[in-house]
Design a protein around this motif. Structure first.
Motif, PDB file in Angstrom:
ATOM      1  N   MET A   1       0.854  -1.202   0.000  1.00  0.00           N
ATOM      2  CA  MET A   1       0.000   0.000   0.000  1.00  0.00           C
ATOM      3  C   MET A   1       0.879   1.237   0.000  1.00  0.00           C
ATOM      4  SD  MET A   1      -2.936   1.118   2.763  1.00  0.00           S
ATOM      5  CE  MET A   1      -1.709   1.222   4.085  1.00  0.00           C
ATOM      6  N   LYS A   2       0.598   2.157  -0.894  1.00  0.00           N
ATOM      7  CA  LYS A   2       1.394   3.366  -0.997  1.00  0.00           C
ATOM      8  C   LYS A   2       1.069   4.305   0.153  1.00  0.00           C
ATOM      9  CE  LYS A   2       2.011   3.615  -6.024  1.00  0.00           C
ATOM     10  NZ  LYS A   2       3.460   3.532  -6.019  1.00  0.00           N
ATOM     11  N   TYR A   3       2.085   4.991   0.687  1.00  0.00           N
ATOM     12  CA  TYR A   3       1.794   6.059   1.633  1.00  0.00           C
ATOM     13  C   TYR A   3       1.292   7.278   0.859  1.00  0.00           C
ATOM     14  CZ  TYR A   3       6.345   7.942   0.204  1.00  0.00           C
ATOM     15  OH  TYR A   3       7.396   8.439  -0.518  1.00  0.00           O
ATOM     16  N   GLU A   4       0.641   8.170   1.545  1.00  0.00           N
ATOM     17  CA  GLU A   4       0.095   9.355   0.883  1.00  0.00           C
ATOM     18  C   GLU A   4       1.218  10.231   0.372  1.00  0.00           C
ATOM     19  OE1 GLU A   4      -2.845  13.155   1.864  1.00  0.00           O
ATOM     20  OE2 GLU A   4      -2.500  11.570   3.340  1.00  0.00           O
ATOM     21  N   GLU A   5       1.190  10.562  -0.909  1.00  0.00           N
ATOM     22  CA  GLU A   5       2.257  11.354  -1.512  1.00  0.00           C
ATOM     23  C   GLU A   5       2.204  12.792  -1.013  1.00  0.00           C
ATOM     24  OE1 GLU A   5       4.254  12.324  -5.851  1.00  0.00           O
ATOM     25  OE2 GLU A   5       2.301  11.355  -5.723  1.00  0.00           O
ATOM     26  N   ASN A   6       3.359  13.308  -0.624  1.00  0.00           N
ATOM     27  CA  ASN A   6       3.436  14.692  -0.170  1.00  0.00           C
ATOM     28  C   ASN A   6       3.324  15.636  -1.365  1.00  0.00           C
ATOM     29  OD1 ASN A   6       3.959  16.628   1.994  1.00  0.00           O
ATOM     30  ND2 ASN A   6       5.107  14.938   2.924  1.00  0.00           N
ATOM     31  N   THR A   7       3.063  16.894  -1.085  1.00  0.00           N
ATOM     32  CA  THR A   7       2.928  17.869  -2.157  1.00  0.00           C
ATOM     33  C   THR A   7       4.286  18.374  -2.640  1.00  0.00           C
ATOM     34  OG1 THR A   7       2.685  19.611  -0.500  1.00  0.00           O
ATOM     35  CG2 THR A   7       0.669  18.639  -1.394  1.00  0.00           C
ATOM     36  N   PHE A   8       5.353  18.047  -1.932  1.00  0.00           N
ATOM     37  CA  PHE A   8       6.695  18.435  -2.372  1.00  0.00           C
ATOM     38  C   PHE A   8       6.972  17.812  -3.735  1.00  0.00           C
ATOM     39  CE2 PHE A   8      11.163  18.011  -2.983  1.00  0.00           C
ATOM     40  CZ  PHE A   8      11.769  19.044  -2.286  1.00  0.00           C
ATOM     41  N   ALA A   9       7.585  18.575  -4.616  1.00  0.00           N
ATOM     42  CA  ALA A   9       7.935  18.035  -5.936  1.00  0.00           C
ATOM     43  C   ALA A   9       9.182  18.734  -6.449  1.00  0.00           C
ATOM     44  CB  ALA A   9       6.789  18.224  -6.922  1.00  0.00           C
ATOM     45  N   TRP A  10      10.089  17.963  -7.028  1.00  0.00           N
ATOM     46  CA  TRP A  10      11.224  18.560  -7.706  1.00  0.00           C
ATOM     47  C   TRP A  10      10.732  19.325  -8.929  1.00  0.00           C
ATOM     48  CZ3 TRP A  10      14.878  18.374  -4.429  1.00  0.00           C
ATOM     49  CH2 TRP A  10      15.233  17.223  -3.732  1.00  0.00           C
ATOM     50  N   ALA A  11      11.465  20.343  -9.334  1.00  0.00           N
ATOM     51  CA  ALA A  11      11.139  21.054 -10.567  1.00  0.00           C
ATOM     52  C   ALA A  11      11.547  20.192 -11.768  1.00  0.00           C
ATOM     53  CB  ALA A  11      11.864  22.390 -10.619  1.00  0.00           C
ATOM     54  N   TYR A 107      14.027  25.350  -2.759  1.00  0.00           N
ATOM     55  CA  TYR A 107      13.761  24.030  -2.179  1.00  0.00           C
ATOM     56  C   TYR A 107      13.447  22.978  -3.231  1.00  0.00           C
ATOM     57  CZ  TYR A 107       8.730  24.905  -2.730  1.00  0.00           C
ATOM     58  OH  TYR A 107       7.486  25.165  -3.246  1.00  0.00           O
ATOM     59  N   GLN A 108      13.133  23.400  -4.464  1.00  0.00           N
ATOM     60  CA  GLN A 108      12.828  22.450  -5.538  1.00  0.00           C
ATOM     61  C   GLN A 108      14.065  21.976  -6.292  1.00  0.00           C
ATOM     62  OE1 GLN A 108       9.809  25.220  -7.294  1.00  0.00           O
ATOM     63  NE2 GLN A 108       8.646  23.321  -7.516  1.00  0.00           N
ATOM     64  N   ILE A 109      15.222  22.547  -5.983  1.00  0.00           N
ATOM     65  CA  ILE A 109      16.470  22.161  -6.640  1.00  0.00           C
ATOM     66  C   ILE A 109      17.031  20.916  -5.958  1.00  0.00           C
ATOM     67  CG2 ILE A 109      18.828  22.905  -7.143  1.00  0.00           C
ATOM     68  CD1 ILE A 109      17.792  25.771  -7.144  1.00  0.00           C
ATOM     69  N   ARG A 110      17.500  19.971  -6.737  1.00  0.00           N
ATOM     70  CA  ARG A 110      17.997  18.711  -6.187  1.00  0.00           C
ATOM     71  C   ARG A 110      19.409  18.828  -5.615  1.00  0.00           C
ATOM     72  NH1 ARG A 110      16.243  15.477 -11.540  1.00  0.00           N
ATOM     73  NH2 ARG A 110      16.903  17.494 -12.358  1.00  0.00           N
ATOM     74  N   LYS A 111      19.893  20.018  -5.467  1.00  0.00           N
ATOM     75  CA  LYS A 111      21.186  20.294  -4.852  1.00  0.00           C
ATOM     76  C   LYS A 111      20.938  21.172  -3.621  1.00  0.00           C
ATOM     77  CE  LYS A 111      22.217  18.798  -8.989  1.00  0.00           C
ATOM     78  NZ  LYS A 111      22.819  19.616 -10.055  1.00  0.00           N
TER      79      LYS A 111
END
Length: 291
Positions: A1-11, A107-111
């Motif tokens: 069962m998947k956990y609820e996906e957060n609204t955070f997203a990478w650009a 915060y959307q940058i992967r660095k």
């Protein structure tokens, strides 16, 4: 069962190239550390539409380019950023405060993004810095969130981030009054990790960024950054499960074996994982992998 996906997203920065012909922002790279400088010192680096677009373009390239391992954000001259450009018609940089498919936040940058606040950070200038992962500030820098004194409210997650860093009581005082405070006070409250003499702020931020580039696995850093940003909203048990699944996925990667071998042989690791292609899928299930 998947956990609820957060609204955070990478650009989505696939295919982003290094920006050229910048007039409001400088973007320089040195040994894996990109320094992005708000370069409008005659206006205390106030954000207008052009600066907003150029800053977003610089962030997009920093995210997409695997040769960039960490980012330092700073300002030219005696200010970090005086906020949105104000004109007789209102806020010229207000577009950066509203949802915009072209805007990318730190915060959307992967660095990791380190803010070097060497001078005044006011309004949008401070809420932008709060979207970075680490902040160093000049001890005598003037900081403020004067939105209520201008007839508006804070933007760029300003309320959420301020409460997260300094607690509800202090956030209420600062946002409801809009008063000024110093960099030294910001460090005491936890809004910055350290307050330093002005001339030491940028070198200290770049040194921290370089330490990450030299010693930390880029994919593990990106995953850790996302876990940290999601931690404030997730329940402890949900987050512990996400954390465990990410760890299990990374344990099967070559970088995990390389990290251990480099530690045992006391040598500098050679990482092969790339944030642009090798991040674990999110949300993640047991046994899932992005390869």
């Amino acid at each position: 069962m998947k956990y609820e996906e957060n609204t955070f997203a990478w650009a989505d920065t696939s295919g982003a190239g290094r920006p050229e012909r910048l007039t409001r922002v400088r973007c320089e790279i040195d040994d894996g550390v990109a320094t992005v400088t708000l370069d409008r010192p005659d206006r205390l680096n106030a954000v207008d539409r052009t600066m907003r677009n150029e800053l977003s373009a610089a962030f997009r390239w920093c995210d997409a380019a695997d040769e960039v391992g960490a980012v330092v954000l700073t300002g030219a001259g005696r200010a970090f950023c005086a906020g949105s450009e104000m004109t007789a018609n209102g806020f010229a940089g207000a577009e950066a405060q509203s949802p915009d498919p072209g805007w990318i936040a730190p915060y959307q940058i992967r660095k990791p993004v380190v803010a070097a606040i060497q001078g005044a950070a006011v309004g949008l200038g401070l809420t932008l810095a709060m979207q970075c992962d680490v902040r160093f500030v000049a001890d005598d820098a003037v900081l403020a969130l004067p939105f209520v004194r201008l007839g508006v409210t804070a933007e760029l997650m300003g309320h959420w981030n301020l409460v997260r860093h300094v607690g509800l009581g202090r956030a209420q005082e600062l946002l409801l009054t809009g008063r000024r405070f110093t960099g030294a006070e910001a460090a005491v409250w936890g809004l910055a990790v350290s307050a330093l003499p002005t001339e030491q702020v940028l070198p200290r931020a770049q040194a921290l960024a370089r330490d990450i580039v030299e010693h930390a696995a880029p994919v593990a850093v990106a995953a850790t950054k996302r876990l940290l940003w999601e931690a404030a909203e997730a329940g402890p048990f949900e987050h512990a499960r996400t954390e465990r699944l990410v760890m299990e996925t990374l344990l099967d990667r070559p970088d995990a074996r390389e990290g251990v071998d480099a530690f045992l042989h006391r040598r500098r690791p050679v990482w092969t994982g790339r944030p642009s292609t090798d991040l674990p899928p999110w949300p993640i299930e047991h046994g899932e992998d992005s390869t």
